[in-house]
Scaffold this active site. Sequence first.
Site, PDB file in Angstrom:
ATOM      1  N   ASP A   1       2.844  -3.070  11.792  1.00 47.77           N
ATOM      2  CA  ASP A   1       3.595  -2.567  10.570  1.00 47.77           C
ATOM      3  C   ASP A   1       3.347  -0.796  10.456  1.00 47.77           C
ATOM      4  OD1 ASP A   1       4.820  -1.776   8.113  1.00 47.77           O
ATOM      5  OD2 ASP A   1       3.614  -3.108   7.066  1.00 47.77           O
TER       6      ASP A   1
ATOM      7  N   THR B   1       4.062   3.190  11.421  1.00 51.37           N
ATOM      8  CA  THR B   1       4.980   4.487  11.245  1.00 51.37           C
ATOM      9  C   THR B   1       5.505   4.814  12.549  1.00 51.37           C
ATOM     10  OG1 THR B   1       2.917   5.652  11.688  1.00 51.37           O
ATOM     11  CG2 THR B   1       3.622   5.774   9.142  1.00 51.37           C
ATOM     12  N   ASP B   2       6.428   5.900  12.481  1.00 51.23           N
ATOM     13  CA  ASP B   2       7.238   6.129  13.706  1.00 51.23           C
ATOM     14  C   ASP B   2       6.169   6.503  14.898  1.00 51.23           C
ATOM     15  OD1 ASP B   2       9.408   5.716  12.262  1.00 51.23           O
ATOM     16  OD2 ASP B   2       9.888   7.943  11.870  1.00 51.23           O
TER      17      ASP B   2
HETATM   18  N1  SAM Z   1       7.231   0.190   6.540  1.00 51.10           N
HETATM   19  C1  SAM Z   1       6.643   1.403   7.120  1.00 51.10           C
HETATM   20  C2  SAM Z   1       7.847   2.330   7.704  1.00 51.10           C
HETATM   21  O1  SAM Z   1       8.226   1.705   8.845  1.00 51.10           O
HETATM   22  O2  SAM Z   1       8.042   3.437   7.307  1.00 51.10           O
HETATM   23  C3  SAM Z   1       5.620   1.521   7.566  1.00 51.10           C
HETATM   24  C4  SAM Z   1       4.545   1.613   6.474  1.00 51.10           C
HETATM   25  S1  SAM Z   1       2.764   1.578   6.567  1.00 51.10           S
HETATM   26  C5  SAM Z   1       2.236   2.644   5.372  1.00 51.10           C
HETATM   27  C6  SAM Z   1       2.727   2.204   8.206  1.00 51.10           C
HETATM   28  C7  SAM Z   1       0.985   2.616   8.509  1.00 51.10           C
HETATM   29  O3  SAM Z   1       0.557   2.656   9.845  1.00 51.10           O
HETATM   30  C8  SAM Z   1       0.579   4.039   7.879  1.00 51.10           C
HETATM   31  O4  SAM Z   1      -0.069   3.974   6.798  1.00 51.10           O
HETATM   32  C9  SAM Z   1      -0.379   4.758   8.874  1.00 51.10           C
HETATM   33  O5  SAM Z   1      -1.257   5.397   8.186  1.00 51.10           O
HETATM   34  C10 SAM Z   1      -0.662   3.545   9.843  1.00 51.10           C
HETATM   35  N2  SAM Z   1      -1.139   3.769  11.231  1.00 51.10           N
HETATM   36  C11 SAM Z   1      -0.444   4.470  11.983  1.00 51.10           C
HETATM   37  N3  SAM Z   1      -0.994   4.552  13.263  1.00 51.10           N
HETATM   38  C12 SAM Z   1      -1.955   3.619  13.308  1.00 51.10           C
HETATM   39  C13 SAM Z   1      -3.191   3.133  14.033  1.00 51.10           C
HETATM   40  N4  SAM Z   1      -3.065   3.406  15.195  1.00 51.10           N
HETATM   41  N5  SAM Z   1      -3.876   2.068  13.659  1.00 51.10           N
HETATM   42  C14 SAM Z   1      -3.710   1.651  12.401  1.00 51.10           C
HETATM   43  N6  SAM Z   1      -2.932   2.154  11.534  1.00 51.10           N
HETATM   44  C15 SAM Z   1      -1.887   2.990  11.759  1.00 51.10           C
END
Ligand code: SAM
Length: 286
Positions: free
Chosen positions: A158, A160-161
């Site tokens: 789940d 981010t981009d």
């Molecule tokens: N549903 C959402 C979207 O597609 O827009 C995604 C929501 S969720 C908040 C995504 C999370 O992934 C973020 O809070 C970000 O900090 C986390 N994230 C990004 N890279 C990551 C990594 N390498 N390991 C763990 N979490 C990560």
Amino acid sequence: MSTENWATERTEDFMEVRYRNDKTLFTGKSEFQKVEVVQTRWHGKMLLNDDLVMLTEKDEFVYHDMISHIPLFTHPNPKTVLVIGGGDGGSAREALRHEGVEKVVMVEIDKMVVDACIEHIPQTSEVLLGHPKLELIIGDGVKYVNETKLKFDVIIVDSTDPIGPAQPLFGPDFYKDVYSCLSDNGIVVSQGESPWYNVPIQESMMEVLSSQFPFVRMYQFGNLTYPGGAWCFTFASKGLSPLKDFDKSRVAESGLKFKYYTPELHSACFALPQFLLDSVEKFFKG
Ligand code: SAM
């Protein structure tokens, strides 16, 4: 002069969508990204990371139903779930509704996202305050899958981009490690971007998955706040098919009620429009 505030999401250099912002509830800059929670006029509270909409209270159920219940109802007996990212708590919340699930490990890199959601968006984050089956780790999901000795029945990416710390979550090394920490019948589902705006990312993700997994598909859902409305998840497994191996009766037996997911949608969401098939069908496996 206008005193109206708007939360604005920009898609590259050609589109902006604005949401009326009645109150900014939180704004901060972490080591990884800008994090904001705003009270919108119509969409409820909204989480934005780096000015991109992550969720709104109004439609988060769509994304969270579809990222979690598709793999959790395809796997015949999922007991262990890993959520990578998902700092708002919505994916963990849905996974924990499955009675047979014994353990959910959630690895989110940014404590600021978790804290801001706990404080301002209890709708998704309440579960993060201490569920007996949840282990919340603040750390890098890439490192976690590389180092853990645990095996998971379902892994939910789940993220981010593919920018900043999320970039490696779209690459081959990450999925090699994901494959290793899936159990024999394991399934991984990942945030799969827009079929309109992110075709190269989708093709690259599907190529990575098809080089490593015996079963690969993409599925689609319609939501309110991601640009363009249509959005995708990738589905890869060590063999299980969300169509052939889906036992509809498990949904009724679970006693769970959903706002978006239905057993009919479970299958229907894998039927893709031709323009999307044209770019990703060549990567389908199994
Ligand atoms: N549903 C959402 C979207 O597609 O827009 C995604 C929501 S969720 C908040 C995504 C999370 O992934 C973020 O809070 C970000 O900090 C986390 N994230 C990004 N890279 C990551 C990594 N390498 N390991 C763990 N979490 C990560």
